[in-house]
Design an enzyme around this catalytic site. Structure first.
Site, mmCIF file in Angstrom:
data_model
loop_
_atom_site.group_PDB
_atom_site.id
_atom_site.type_symbol
_atom_site.label_atom_id
_atom_site.label_comp_id
_atom_site.label_asym_id
_atom_site.label_seq_id
_atom_site.Cartn_x
_atom_site.Cartn_y
_atom_site.Cartn_z
ATOM 1 N N LYS A 70 -71.937 10.552 39.326
ATOM 2 C CA LYS A 70 -72.872 9.757 38.433
ATOM 3 C C LYS A 70 -73.499 8.478 39.105
ATOM 4 O O LYS A 70 -73.521 8.361 40.258
ATOM 5 C CB LYS A 70 -71.816 9.069 37.329
HETATM 6 C C1 LIG Z 1 -72.596 14.044 28.887
HETATM 7 C C2 LIG Z 1 -71.218 14.004 29.737
HETATM 8 N N1 LIG Z 1 -70.170 13.352 28.877
HETATM 9 C C3 LIG Z 1 -68.867 13.319 29.564
HETATM 10 C C4 LIG Z 1 -68.748 13.898 30.841
HETATM 11 C C5 LIG Z 1 -67.242 13.697 31.226
HETATM 12 O O1 LIG Z 1 -67.175 12.636 32.199
HETATM 13 P P1 LIG Z 1 -65.929 12.699 33.107
HETATM 14 O O2 LIG Z 1 -65.979 13.620 34.352
HETATM 15 O O3 LIG Z 1 -65.882 11.173 33.654
HETATM 16 O O4 LIG Z 1 -64.701 12.858 32.163
HETATM 17 C C6 LIG Z 1 -69.801 14.085 31.541
HETATM 18 C C7 LIG Z 1 -69.495 14.543 32.833
HETATM 19 O O5 LIG Z 1 -70.142 15.293 33.585
HETATM 20 C C8 LIG Z 1 -71.100 14.292 30.890
HETATM 21 O O6 LIG Z 1 -72.170 14.978 31.865
#
Ligand SMILES: Cc1ncc(COP(=O)(O)O)c(C=O)c1O
Length: 393
Positions: free
Chosen positions: A191
Site C-alpha cells: 500500500k
Molecule cells: C480494496 C481493498 N480493501 C481491503 C483490503 C484489505 O486490506 P488488508 O490486507 O489490510 O486487510 C484490500 C487489500 O488489498 C483492498 O485492496
C-alpha cells in the site's frame, strides 16, 4: 535482463530507527507508538479520530460492527474490489449487494446505486460501502447525497486511497478519511504507506471511535493496554464481546516513519503515472487511466486497459509476455461476482455486472511505487510498447 518487480516497499533508516527504538523499549505490542500513529494519521487526513488496527479487513469489520450491522442487513458495494470488502460484510451475517461501475474510473456508479435503491428490490439497505479504486476517489458528492436521501451510513474502503482527496461541493479538496461516516485504510505491504500489515479507521464521530477502539481489543476498556505498566491497572471490564484487531507498536513504528514521507511518496507515484500516460497516449491499443479534475489521485495502482480489438493477443498473454520480459504485472481486480463463493452464497452470476467484467477482461496493473528508479520506469514503458507493437492487428 532488467527486472522490475510489481512492488518493492520503500523502507529506509527512519523505519529501522523507529522499529529498533520499539524493540529496545521493553514494550512491543500496542502502546505509545500506536497511539502516536493514530494521532499523526488523523492529522494527516484531517479526521477527528483514528483507531489503529491490525489490517483493513479488521477495520471494515469493526466499522460495520460499530454501526450495528447484522443478519439481514444489506450493504451496497462494488464487485470490483478485493474480497476483504465483501468478506467483512459477510462476517456480520449481512449481505453484500453489488452494483456495477462507471466505465471510466471503475468506481461505483452513483446512477446505478440510486436506481437500485429506488427499485424496491432491497429489503434492508443500511450502508453504502464505496471503494476508491486504485486510489482515485469515488464521486462522493453524489454518493453522499444518495446515502442521505435513503438513510444509509457511508463506510469508505480507503485501502487504496491514503493520501487521495476529493473536491466536495462548495468546499476545498478534502482528504479521503474525513468524508464519510467511517473510512478504512490498509497498510499492507504494497500500500501507499505500509506497516507490513496494518489498518486504520477514521471518523468524526466520538461514539463510533470509542466503540471501535474498545471492540478492537476484546471489548476491554480503552487503556487496557497499559495493564502491565506501573501507570495502568490490572483490572479491566468487558461490557461487550470484541475482537483481537489491535496494531502492535512494532508495526506502528514503521507507519510513523512512512507517514513522514507520505507526501514525497505521493509525488513520485503521480510522476510515474504521468510518465506512463505520456508514453502510452499515442498507442491506440492502450487505454490509459485518467485522473478526474476534482480529485487528487493517490495512484496506488496504475491500471492499463487493452483495446482488445486492436490486438491479436488477449490480456492473459500480454501479462505473461511482460512477466517473461522482467516486468512484474498484476491484475486488479477479479470481480467478486465471478468467484465461486459469492455465486454459491449470494446467487451472483457471470453477466451481472458488465462494466466490471469488461474492465477485468482487458486490465493489467503496471509497477508503480516510489522505490522505482528512472531506469525502471523507462524499462516498463519500453517493454509495454514493444510487446503491444509486436501484436497489433
Ligand atoms: C480494496 C481493498 N480493501 C481491503 C483490503 C484489505 O486490506 P488488508 O490486507 O489490510 O486487510 C484490500 C487489500 O488489498 C483492498 O485492496
Amino acid at each position: 535482463m532488467h527486472q522490475v518487480p510489481f512492488h518493492r516497499p520503500c523502507l529506509g533508516p527512519d523505519e529501522e530507527r523507529e522499529v529498533i527504538e520499539v524493540l529496545r523499549s521493553g514494550w512491543i505490542t500496542t502502546g505509545p507508538k500506536a497511539k502516536r500513529f493514530e494521532q499523526e494519521f488523523a492529522a494527516y487526513v484531517g479526521a477527528r479520530y483514528a483507531v489503529a488496527v491490525a489490517h483493513c479487513t479488521g477495520a471494515l469489520h469493526l466499522a460495520l460492527y460499530a454501526l450495528g450491522i447484522g443478519a439481514g442487513d444489506e450493504v451496497i458495494t462494488t464487485p470490483f474490489t478485493f474480497t476483504a470488502t465483501a468478506e467483512a460484510v459477510a462476517y456480520l451475517g449481512a449481505r453484500p449487494v453489488f452494483v456495477d461501475l462507471e466505465p471510466e474510473g471503475l468506481n461505483l456508479d452513483p446512477a446505478k446505486v440510486e436506481e437500485l435503491l429506488q427499485s424496491g428490490r432491497l429489503s434492508r439497505p443500511r450502508v453504502l460501502l464505496p471503494v476508491h479504486f486504485a486510489g482515485q476517489g469515488c464521486d462522493m458528492n453524489r454518493l453522499l447525497a444518495i446515502a442521505r436521501r435513503h438513510g444509509l451510513k457511508v463506510v469508505e474502503d480507503a485501502a487504496h486511497a491514503a493520501g487521495s482527496a476529493i473536491r466536495l461541493d462548495g468546499r476545498a479538496m478534502v482528504k479521503v478519511g474525513a468524508i464519510g461516516d467511517l473510512s478504512c485504510f490498509s497498510f499492507y505491504a504494497t500500500k501507499n504507506i505500509t506497516t507490513a500489515e496494518g489498518g486504520m479507521v477514521t471518523t468524526e464521530d466520538d461514539a463510533l471511535a470509542h466503540k471501535i477502539a474498545v471492540a478492537s481489543l476484546h471489548g476491554m476498556n480503552r487503556d487496557a493496554w497499559k495493564r502491565y505498566d506501573a501507570t495502568g491497572s490490572w483490572y479491566y471490564e468487558i461490557d461487550e464481546l470484541g475482537f483481537k484487531y489491535n496494531l502492535s507498536d512494532v508495526h506502528a513504528a514503521i507507519g510513523l516513519a512512512q507517514l513522514k514521507r507520505a507526501d514525497e511518496f505521493q509525488r513520485r507515484r503521480a510522476q510515474i503515472a504521468r510518465a506512463y500516460n505520456d508514453a502510452f497516449a499515442a498507442q491506440m491499443a492502450l487505454q490509459t487511466p485518467r485522473a478526474r479534475a476534482d480529485v487528487e489521485h493517490a495512484w496506488h495502482l496504475y491500471v492499463l486497459r487493452l483495446r482488445s480489438e486492436r490486438l491479436r493477443i488477449g490480456r492473459d498473454a500480454v501479462v505473461e509476455l511482460l512477466r517473461r520480459r522482467g516486468v512484474g504485472v498484476s491484475v486488479h481486480c477479479i470481480p467478486l461476482h465471478l468467484m465461486r463463493v459469492y455465486q454459491v452464497k449470494y446467487g451472483y452470476r457471470p453477466g451481472d455486472f458488465p462494466v466490471a467484467e469488461d474492465a477485468y477482461s482487458r486490465c493489467l496493473s503496471l509497477p508503480i511505487y516510489p522505490a522505482m528508479s528512472e531506469r525502471d520506469v523507462e524499462y516498463v514503458i519500453d517493454t509495454v510498447l514493444a510487446t503491444v507493437r509486436e501484436h497489433l492487428n
